[in-house]
Design an enzyme around this catalytic site. Structure first.
Site, PDB file in Angstrom:
ATOM      1  N   GLU A 288       0.834  -1.196   0.000  1.00  0.00           N
ATOM      2  CA  GLU A 288       0.000   0.000   0.000  1.00  0.00           C
ATOM      3  C   GLU A 288       0.875   1.255   0.000  1.00  0.00           C
ATOM      4  O   GLU A 288       1.875   1.338   0.713  1.00  0.00           O
ATOM      5  CB  GLU A 288      -0.887   0.012   1.254  1.00  0.00           C
ATOM      6  CG  GLU A 288      -1.748   1.258   1.366  1.00  0.00           C
ATOM      7  CD  GLU A 288      -2.397   1.418   2.737  1.00  0.00           C
ATOM      8  OE1 GLU A 288      -3.442   2.087   2.813  1.00  0.00           O
ATOM      9  OE2 GLU A 288      -1.867   0.864   3.723  1.00  0.00           O
ATOM     10  N   LYS A 363      -9.895   1.821  -1.470  1.00  0.00           N
ATOM     11  CA  LYS A 363      -9.872   1.534  -0.046  1.00  0.00           C
ATOM     12  C   LYS A 363     -11.168   2.051   0.551  1.00  0.00           C
ATOM     13  O   LYS A 363     -11.558   3.208   0.329  1.00  0.00           O
ATOM     14  CB  LYS A 363      -8.666   2.204   0.623  1.00  0.00           C
ATOM     15  CG  LYS A 363      -8.475   1.802   2.084  1.00  0.00           C
ATOM     16  CD  LYS A 363      -7.153   2.335   2.629  1.00  0.00           C
ATOM     17  CE  LYS A 363      -6.909   1.853   4.057  1.00  0.00           C
ATOM     18  NZ  LYS A 363      -5.615   2.309   4.588  1.00  0.00           N
ATOM     19  N   CYS A 397      -5.049  -2.773   3.345  1.00  0.00           N
ATOM     20  CA  CYS A 397      -4.629  -2.542   4.728  1.00  0.00           C
ATOM     21  C   CYS A 397      -5.786  -2.596   5.731  1.00  0.00           C
ATOM     22  O   CYS A 397      -6.242  -3.669   6.097  1.00  0.00           O
ATOM     23  CB  CYS A 397      -3.878  -1.211   4.808  1.00  0.00           C
ATOM     24  SG  CYS A 397      -2.865  -1.022   6.308  1.00  0.00           S
TER      25      CYS A 397
END
Length: 533
Positions: A288, A363, A397
């Protein structure tokens, strides 16, 4: 009041005022297709043969037509953006030690392959060529892979080829042909044909003289090469074997360091893509926001401005990663990168398919630090992506720490979840790692995680990093006992490579020691994702 006899439904959807992302990646995509030859390809193939085999007469329409008539499955082309840029021609024969393998014209029936035997035990590769403008993209590897798959699907025992050695004319005055071939096999000399064939699993069986006299580059010589089909089953002997569906994953532990320009960043990325290609990885996962390394060449700005300045590199990153995926024949999960759409800042993971296509995953869950420091907003929806190795999910993440997303991904058919992460401390890393392992157990999937290590001393909020890349599995007797397929040492730059077996995963879901996915109480609770409109 809710009816206690009805299952609880949880809906995942975006809010009504969520802006519609509109970043267009189509101009960075390529369409690379391996497909059967068609009559419409003939003119292009003849023109390509003229460029590839200078001084040699190419096949004509009548020969190509005859090849399609007798063995259409054996005639394969690679098409890039609508243009045929590589091809492979083959014929099926019964292997005979007395056959005149040195006589290419006879074996190929002068290109007409009227000697094709549909029940033959040997696939003979007549010709393979790549347009000179498209060399370096490993297109021949794709053609050899298609030939191998043809052998497996038709239960053909072996593939044999008579390979040119076009580099030999440069050494003919000082080396015998046998000496030249030995040096190529020992990596002392690179030959543009033989070196590639050896890399694709062929073994040398002999050297053929006077194979193609008009081939002056090879001085008329050719190598006699063989590939054995280990899946071959003799009709006279039963063979028991376990079906496997291997997928090779590479996870990059990326060293953050100050750089001078974009080219230095690109060289570091290209190195890992090259390694993944050399090891024939199906997927390679980058971390990321590893592109925040580029902040070291951007003048100091307030965090929100710096993130948006970084987003200006999006076209260059898409162009770089897209080319690397095609060139090194590996699907690249390009970590994640800041993207600005309609003045909204997103953290986006791009999936670069090795056939040239591009997908993206926003995300969804934004950490307090990301929101307050950079001004990042959560994306609109979660997707599961079709690839040439099955369905996969990307959870950037923090997203991996929300179990609903793993459930939805598994429900939609994902076998592998990729988690690019970027953490600064050991405890932050452990949150990602622990939750990733939980997703494996909860949903009977594989999870690959990859993060950044190293320091960027003069880049605020990206100055320190902690990472330990891993490829995780369910915990059962069929898998590694600790649920770790592969794991890097912490905080060093490296790439880990590991094969996961999708067939083993399927059987585990059906009859593992515990069957978490199968035993969900959907009579009591259920989870549904509302598609983003």
């Amino acid at each position: 009041m809710a009816d206690p006899n009805q299952p609880l439904h949880v809906s995942l959807s975006s809010t009504d005022d969520q802006p519609e992302p509109n970043f267009d990646v189509s101009e960075f995509e390529r369409e690379l297709i391996v497909r059967p030859m068609q009559r419409e390809d003939f003119d292009g193939l003849i023109a390509m043969a003229t460029k590839c085999f200078s001084g040699m007469e190419p096949w004509g329409h009548d020969q190509l037509e005859s090849q399609l008539k007798h063995f259409p499955e054996g005639q394969i082309v690679v098409e890039c953006d609508g243009r045929v840029v590589a091809s492979s021609s083959s014929v099926m024969l019964d292997y005979d030690d007395e056959m005149e393998w040195c006589n290419w014209k006879k074996i190929s029936d002068s290109g007409y392959i009227r000697n094709h035997n549909p029940r033959g035990d040997t696939l003979y590769g007549i010709e393979i060529m790549v347009d000179p403008e498209f060399r370096g993209l490993r297109l021949s590897r794709r053609l050899y892979a298609a030939r191998r798959e043809l052998c497996r699907s038709r239960n053909v025992e072996q593939m044999v080829i008579g390979g040119r050695i076009p580099g030999y004319h440069k050494h003919a005055e000082t080396l015998k042909a046998t000496e030249y071939v030995d040096r190529v096999i020992n990596k002392a000399i690179f030959d543009p044909v033989l070196s590639v064939q050896i890399a694709n699993g062929f073994t040398l069986q002999g050297l053929l003289s006077n194979y193609l006299p008009s081939d002056t580059e090879s001085c008329g010589y050719a190598t006699f090469l063989e590939w054995r089909n280990l899946d071959y089953t003799s009709e006279t002997k039963r063979r028991f074997r376990r079906t496997v569906r291997p997928v090779r994953i590479g996870a990059v532990q990326y060293q953050m360091r100050s750089i001078k320009d974009f080219d230095e960043f690109a060289a570091q990325v290209r190195y890992f893509a090259d390694v993944a290609g050399d090891y024939k990885c199906d997927f390679v996962l980058f971390p990321e926001l590893f592109s925040t390394q580029l902040l070291s060449i951007i003048p100091a700005l307030r965090p929100g401005q710096a993130a948006r300045k970084l987003a200006e590199y999006t076209p260059q990153i898409l162009d770089l990663m897209g080319d690397l995926a095609v060139k090194f024949n590996t699907n690249i999960i390009g970590g994640s990168h800041f993207v600005v759409e309609d003045d909204h800042l997103y953290n986006v993971a791009f999936l670069f398919h090795r056939d040239g296509g591009i997908d993206r995953q926003y995300k969804l869950h934004i950490t307090p630090s990301e929101h307050s420091w950079w001004g990042v907003e959560g994306g609109p929806s979660m997707d599961v992506f079709d690839t040439d190795c099955g369905k996969v999910s990307i959870q950037v993440c923090y997203d991996s720490e929300f179990p609903e997303l793993g459930r939805i991904a598994a429900e939609q058919g994902a076998d592998i979840i990729f988690v690019p992460f970027n953490t600064d401390t050991h405890n932050g890393y452990l949150r990602v790692r622990t939750c990733a392992a939980a997703r494996c157990i909860e949903n009977d999937v594989y999870v690959a995680i990859a993060g950044c290590t190293g320091n960027l001393p003069f880049v605020e909020n990206a100055d320190i990093h902690y990472a330990q890349a891993a490829i995780l599995t369910p915990c059962d007797v069929s898998f590694p006992r600790n649920g770790i397929g592969a794991e890097a040492n912490a905080n060093i730059e490296t790439i880990i490579i590991h094969d996961v077996d999708l067939e083993l995963l399927r059987r585990h879901r059906e009859r593992g020691s515990v069957t978490n996915w199968k035993d969900r109480r959907t009579d009591l609770y259920d989870l549904k994702a509302t598609p983003h409109s």
